[in-house]
Structures are given as structure tokens and as C-alpha cells.
Design a protein around this motif. Structure first.
Motif, PDB file in Angstrom:
ATOM      1  N   ALA A  50       0.560  -0.939   0.331  1.00  0.00           N
ATOM      2  CA  ALA A  50       0.409   0.007   0.109  1.00  0.00           C
ATOM      3  C   ALA A  50       1.067   1.176  -0.141  1.00  0.00           C
ATOM      4  CB  ALA A  50      -0.115   0.020   0.928  1.00  0.00           C
ATOM      5  N   LEU A  51       1.742   1.229   0.491  1.00  0.00           N
ATOM      6  CA  LEU A  51       2.739   2.599   0.477  1.00  0.00           C
ATOM      7  C   LEU A  51       3.367   2.213  -0.381  1.00  0.00           C
ATOM      8  CD1 LEU A  51       4.223   2.528   4.470  1.00  0.00           C
ATOM      9  CD2 LEU A  51       2.748   3.545   3.458  1.00  0.00           C
ATOM     10  N   VAL A  52       4.231   1.711  -1.235  1.00  0.00           N
ATOM     11  CA  VAL A  52       4.935   1.742  -1.866  1.00  0.00           C
ATOM     12  C   VAL A  52       4.321   1.719  -3.123  1.00  0.00           C
ATOM     13  CG1 VAL A  52       6.083   0.216  -4.072  1.00  0.00           C
ATOM     14  CG2 VAL A  52       6.585  -0.290  -1.896  1.00  0.00           C
ATOM     15  N   GLY A  53       2.759   1.856  -3.168  1.00  0.00           N
ATOM     16  CA  GLY A  53       2.231   1.334  -4.307  1.00  0.00           C
ATOM     17  C   GLY A  53       1.263   3.411  -4.516  1.00  0.00           C
ATOM     18  N   ALA A  54       1.051   4.096  -2.995  1.00  0.00           N
ATOM     19  CA  ALA A  54       0.706   4.635  -3.192  1.00  0.00           C
ATOM     20  C   ALA A  54       1.255   6.421  -3.778  1.00  0.00           C
ATOM     21  CB  ALA A  54       0.688   5.051  -1.158  1.00  0.00           C
ATOM     22  N   GLY A  55       2.996   6.273  -3.096  1.00  0.00           N
ATOM     23  CA  GLY A  55       3.852   7.085  -4.315  1.00  0.00           C
ATOM     24  C   GLY A  55       3.201   6.427  -5.168  1.00  0.00           C
ATOM     25  N   ALA A  56       3.770   5.409  -6.206  1.00  0.00           N
ATOM     26  CA  ALA A  56       3.756   4.839  -7.764  1.00  0.00           C
ATOM     27  C   ALA A  56       2.768   5.714  -8.088  1.00  0.00           C
ATOM     28  CB  ALA A  56       3.688   3.250  -7.961  1.00  0.00           C
ATOM     29  N   VAL A  57       1.684   5.241  -7.374  1.00  0.00           N
ATOM     30  CA  VAL A  57      -0.138   5.846  -8.344  1.00  0.00           C
ATOM     31  C   VAL A  57      -0.198   7.781  -8.402  1.00  0.00           C
ATOM     32  CG1 VAL A  57      -2.416   6.294  -7.604  1.00  0.00           C
ATOM     33  CG2 VAL A  57      -1.401   3.730  -7.866  1.00  0.00           C
ATOM     34  N   TYR A  58       0.525   7.777  -6.897  1.00  0.00           N
ATOM     35  CA  TYR A  58       0.472   9.352  -7.149  1.00  0.00           C
ATOM     36  C   TYR A  58       1.166   9.908  -8.225  1.00  0.00           C
ATOM     37  CZ  TYR A  58       0.664  13.763  -5.130  1.00  0.00           C
ATOM     38  OH  TYR A  58       0.564  15.148  -5.180  1.00  0.00           O
ATOM     39  N   GLY A  59       2.666   9.521  -7.909  1.00  0.00           N
ATOM     40  CA  GLY A  59       3.801  10.334  -9.259  1.00  0.00           C
ATOM     41  C   GLY A  59       3.237   9.812 -10.615  1.00  0.00           C
ATOM     42  N   LEU A  60       2.073   8.598 -11.042  1.00  0.00           N
ATOM     43  CA  LEU A  60       2.272   8.814 -11.942  1.00  0.00           C
ATOM     44  C   LEU A  60       0.667   9.442 -12.398  1.00  0.00           C
ATOM     45  CD1 LEU A  60       3.094   4.790 -12.829  1.00  0.00           C
ATOM     46  CD2 LEU A  60       4.324   7.485 -13.306  1.00  0.00           C
ATOM     47  N   GLY A  85       5.530  17.247 -13.045  1.00  0.00           N
ATOM     48  CA  GLY A  85       5.262  17.909 -11.949  1.00  0.00           C
ATOM     49  C   GLY A  85       6.341  17.443 -10.875  1.00  0.00           C
ATOM     50  N   LEU A  86       7.347  18.900  -9.801  1.00  0.00           N
ATOM     51  CA  LEU A  86       7.681  18.334  -8.329  1.00  0.00           C
ATOM     52  C   LEU A  86       6.774  17.159  -7.927  1.00  0.00           C
ATOM     53  CD1 LEU A  86      10.641  18.623  -7.712  1.00  0.00           C
ATOM     54  CD2 LEU A  86      10.485  20.651  -6.636  1.00  0.00           C
ATOM     55  N   PRO A  87       5.737  18.012  -7.099  1.00  0.00           N
ATOM     56  CA  PRO A  87       5.482  16.902  -6.103  1.00  0.00           C
ATOM     57  C   PRO A  87       5.005  15.009  -6.400  1.00  0.00           C
ATOM     58  CG  PRO A  87       4.113  18.906  -6.616  1.00  0.00           C
ATOM     59  CD  PRO A  87       5.643  18.853  -7.354  1.00  0.00           C
ATOM     60  N   HIS A  88       4.781  15.220  -7.939  1.00  0.00           N
ATOM     61  CA  HIS A  88       4.319  14.176  -8.071  1.00  0.00           C
ATOM     62  C   HIS A  88       5.350  13.009  -8.545  1.00  0.00           C
ATOM     63  CE1 HIS A  88      -0.431  14.655  -8.525  1.00  0.00           C
ATOM     64  NE2 HIS A  88       0.291  15.733  -8.855  1.00  0.00           N
ATOM     65  N   LEU A  89       6.872  13.869  -8.648  1.00  0.00           N
ATOM     66  CA  LEU A  89       7.684  12.897  -9.372  1.00  0.00           C
ATOM     67  C   LEU A  89       8.762  12.772  -7.510  1.00  0.00           C
ATOM     68  CD1 LEU A  89       9.181  12.422 -11.671  1.00  0.00           C
ATOM     69  CD2 LEU A  89      10.975  14.571 -10.842  1.00  0.00           C
ATOM     70  N   LEU A  90       8.395  13.942  -6.543  1.00  0.00           N
ATOM     71  CA  LEU A  90       8.385  13.647  -5.244  1.00  0.00           C
ATOM     72  C   LEU A  90       8.525  12.003  -4.478  1.00  0.00           C
ATOM     73  CD1 LEU A  90      10.857  14.935  -3.506  1.00  0.00           C
ATOM     74  CD2 LEU A  90       8.723  15.996  -2.086  1.00  0.00           C
ATOM     75  N   GLY A  91       6.305  12.028  -5.340  1.00  0.00           N
ATOM     76  CA  GLY A  91       5.921  10.403  -4.613  1.00  0.00           C
ATOM     77  C   GLY A  91       6.358   9.927  -5.045  1.00  0.00           C
TER      78      GLY A  91
END
Lengths: 298, 148
Positions: A50-60, A85-91
Motif C-alpha cells: 500500500a505504501l509503495v503503491g501510494a507513491g507510485a500511483v500519486y507519482g503517475l 511536476g515536482l510533487p508527483h515526482l517526489l511521490g
């Protein structure tokens, strides 16, 4: 897709902290150790995903309405990643970084465990004497009572001379049955991820509680297997004798854990009723299914 | 008394005390029973020979002469090679002869095994499963302090 990312983040954080704490404090696991171990595995797996997926989904998220669509865009136009954009890349970096860290810690702990086992086994080969009457068992010439097993390809059961002198034969049988349960059900693999992540993230209370709870559960399970073969009183006597002689007996938390185990062996709690056991296993399966469903469908 | 059959616990316990105390001799007894010398027995016997000679160095021939089972020289060399790879034996070349010595005393190695067995080693892995249960990681340091 932002909604899916938020849902995954909430799920991941909930599993890492309040759910882990509640599960570690619950009383029912003592009545169904196998079910509880399944739930712990599910909590660990689903939490990480879930945590890894949250970052990946938000980023893309800016690339498409769902993850498969975003990945398809990325496959045809990799340069599209620069437009999120930066926030998504950071996620995305955080999510992938977490995944890399979890896998690296697992790999390092596995390598260290295998090395420690090989060394221990090499020393046993030249110092312990094989016990012909009990296949796979070895006797270590030391007066202090110890009993343990070394899991893996070169699995060994080890008893010290001190243990054989302190216990009567029926108690030795109970100890062997307990250790065989650890070996047969590969409890070392069950605890490995919790030991790995608990050791590297002691600042996450949920992880440390998970490690302690899972360690207690495999002992309950092995005790259950042993008492199915021998009388509970033999196992309890053996545990009292061997446990009382180790230096760790002076530690408060160790003594408490030992007392709990003794109480559970002598007065076992009623096993969970069948429907509840089924519910526990269904919950574990549902937990594992949750993050992939959120990743692919939402 | 037959060495096999019967209740393994009752039997085994009587037998094992003798085995554990007599060490290498008992290995020879077991070999007579099972007919086949095995590599594990030989490794143990070679280490006992090297420990007895420590801190002196022995050649493969010295080691061979100290063994009661008369293994071939090539077998002794194979065993010494295996022990060297495991880090239990070290080798030095003096002219054409190779000399071997045990790395660490028997007591050192027993202490290392017991540290693992009692959960007092610093190692943060779950390499083995103890009958008395695992020691919580934060208690390891306290336990080591207690023992010193």
C-alpha cells in the motif's frame, strides 16, 4: 488516481501503526496462532504494498486515469515522466525508494542469517556428536541446558548434555517435538521479514510490536504441536527447567514471556470456533487483495 | 541392549551420555555399527587431533598417524582442505611440506556456539530457533552486560 493514492496511503499507515498495535495487544491470537500468523503476514505484505503503491500511483497520476493507462503512456513516451511536476515526482521517488529499502533490508538480513547458520553448522559438525537414535539430532558437550534447531537445507536439532541430564526422557521427546514443528513449518521464514524490518526500523513501534508478537506466536504454535504428541505437563516441566537455567531468565520481559507460555501450556485457552477461524483466514486474504485492487481498479 | 529400536528417548538418552563424553572413540564405535566411515566423523577426529597438538603445527602425515581409523593420506588431505575452507584450519608452507593448525581453541568455538544458543550473540538475525523462545532485540545488550 489521486483518490486511490490517498486510500493506499491511509491503508498503509493504518496497518503500520494502529492495526499492528491492536493485533499485538489482542487476546484471540493465543486461541488461533496459525490464523494470527496469517493475518500478520497479510498486514506486513499489504502494508508494504500500500505504501509503495501510494507513491507510485500519486507519482503517475497526471499521466492517465488509472495505473495501467499511466504505465502504457510511460512505455510509449518515457519522457512524459518529466511533465508530471515536482510533487508527483517526489511521490514516485519516495514510493520506489521505500520499495528498494524494504527489499535491500530483506536481502541483507537473509544473507547475514544464511552466513550465521553456515558458520554455526560448520562448528556443530566438528564439536557436536550426532545422536544415532534421533535422526538429525546432535548433542553438544556443555553443562548448561540449551535446546534449539538450526533451520535450512542443513537442518539440525541440537541439545546440550546439560539438557539431557536435567530432563527425563518424556520431557526430551516434548522438546524434540517442539523443535521439529519449527523446522517442519519453516517458522524461520515466517519471522524473517519481521526480524529484518523490526531491526532496521525500531522507530516504527508497530514494526517492533509485530516482531515480538510473531516470535511469541511461532512458539505457541510449536507448543501446540508438541502437546498434541506428548502430555502438556512434560513440555511445561521441560520449559521450566531449560528456561530457568538460561542467563536471560534474569530479564523481566523474557521471564514474563516464559510465564505466559507456561500458563498457556498448562491451561490452554479454548480454540476459536470454526466459523471465526474461517473469518480470520478470509480477513487475511482480503487484506492482501486490497492494495492490488486499489492499484488496478480504482 | 540393542542400539536401535525401542523408545528413542529412553535409549538415546543412555547412549548419548556415553557418546558425548567419549567423543572420538564413540565415533569409531558407530562406524563399526554402520560399517561406513563418514566425512563428519573424520572432520571431528582431525580437529581433535589438531586441538590436541595446538599450538604446534602438524603435517597431513602427522594427522593421519594420530587417527585410529587409518584413512588414506588423500582422504586426510581432502578433510584438511574442507576444514581450511570453513575457516577452522590454517595452513602454512615450509619448503615442500604443508603444515596445519587449528584456528582457535576448542573452548573458543564451544563458547561461540553457546553464545548463539543462549541468544547472547550481537547478531541481529533469527539464525536459529531456541526452545525457550527468542530474546527481544532490545534486551540483548542488557543480557551481555549481565554475563560480564
Amino acid at each position: 488516481m489521486e483518490v486511490a493514492a490517498l486510500a493506499l496511503l491511509v491503508l498503509g499507515v493504518a496497518l503500520a501503526e494502529p492495526v499492528s498495535r491492536a493485533l499485538a495487544a489482542a487476546h484471540w491470537p493465543a486461541r488461533d496462532p496459525v490464523g494470527a500468523l496469517l493475518v500478520w503476514q497479510a498486514v506486513g505484505l499489504a502494508g508494504g504494498l500500500a505504501l509503495v503503491g501510494a507513491g507510485a500511483v500519486y507519482g503517475l497520476a497526471p499521466l492517465g486515469p488509472d495505473l495501467p493507462a499511466a504505465l502504457a503512456v510511460l512505455a510509449t513516451r518515457p519522457e512524459a515522466l518529466l511533465t508530471v511536476g515536482l510533487p508527483h515526482l517526489l511521490g514516485l521517488v519516495l514510493g520506489l525508494g521505500l520499495a528498494g529499502w524494504l527489499l535491500a533490508v530483506m536481502g541483507a538480513t537473509t544473507a547475514r542469517t544464511l552466513r550465521a547458520r553456515r558458520r554455526h553448522c560448520d562448528l556443530l559438525d566438528v564439536l557436536a556428536t550426532p545422536w544415532p537414535a534421533v535422526p538429525g539430532a546432535h548433542v553438544l558437550d556443555h553443562a548448561m541446558p540449551v535446546a534449539y534447531c538450526l533451520p535450512g537445507r542443513r537442518a539440525r536439532l541440537v541439545l546440550s548434555v546439560g539438557t539431557l541430564e536435567a530432563l527425563d526422557p518424556a520431557q526430551v521427546v516434548a522438546v524434540l517435538a517442539h523443535e521439529r514443528a519449527h523446522l517442519r513449518e519453516r517458522h524461520d521464514l515466517v519471522v524473517l521479514p519481521f526480524v529484518a524490518w523490526g531491526a532496521t526500523a525500531p522507530f516504527v513501534p508497530g514494526m517492533v510490536q509485530a516482531q515480538v508478537a510473531v516470535a511469541a506466536l511461532i512458539e505457541m504454535r510449536a507448543d501446540d504441536v508438541a502437546t498434541a504428541h506428548t502430555r502438556p505437563v512434560e513440555l511445561a516441566c521441560a520449559l521450566r527447567t531449560v528456561g530457568g537455567a538460561v542467563p536471560a531468565a534474569a530479564l523481566g520481559s523474557f521471564a514474563t514471556a516464559l510465564d505466559r507460555r507456561l500458563a498457556r501450556i498448562t491451561a490452554p485457552p479454548a480454540p476459536l470456533p470454526g466459523p471465526l477461524r474461517a473469518l480470520v483466514r478470509l480477513t487475511a486474504a482480503a487484506l492482501v487483495a486490497l492494495p492490488p485492487v486499489a492499484l488496478l481498479v480504482v | 541392549m540393542s542400539r536401535r529400536g525401542g523408545s528413542p528417548a529412553v535409549h538415546g538418552r543412555e547412549e548419548v551420555k556415553g557418546v558425548a563424553l567419549r567423543g572420538v572413540e564413540a565415533s569409531a564405535v558407530r562406524r563399526r555399527i554402520h560399517g561406513v566411515p563418514n566425512l563428519g566423523d573424520l572432520e571431528r577426529a582431525v580437529m581433535h587431533r589438531l586441538w590436541a597438538a595446538a599450538p604446534g603445527w602438524l603435517t597431513a602425515r602427522d594427522v593421519q598417524e594420530g587417527l585410529t581409523t587409518n584413512p588414506a593420506t588423500t582422504t586426510v588431505l581432502t578433510v584438511l582442505g574442507r576444514l581450511e575452507r570453513k575457516g577452522l584450519v590454517t595452513r602454512e608452507r615450509d619448503g615442500r611440506a604443508h603444515h596445519y593448525r587449528a584456528v582457535g581453541s576448542r573452548e573458543d568455538h564451544v563458547a561461540e556456539l553457546m553464545n548463539d544458543a543462549l541468544g547472547t550473540a550481537a547478531d541481529r538475525t533469527a539464525a536459529l530457533a531456541r526452545f525457550v523462545g527468542s530474546i527481544p532485540p532490545e534486551e540483548r545488550a542488557r543480557l551481555r552486560d549481565l554475563l560480564e
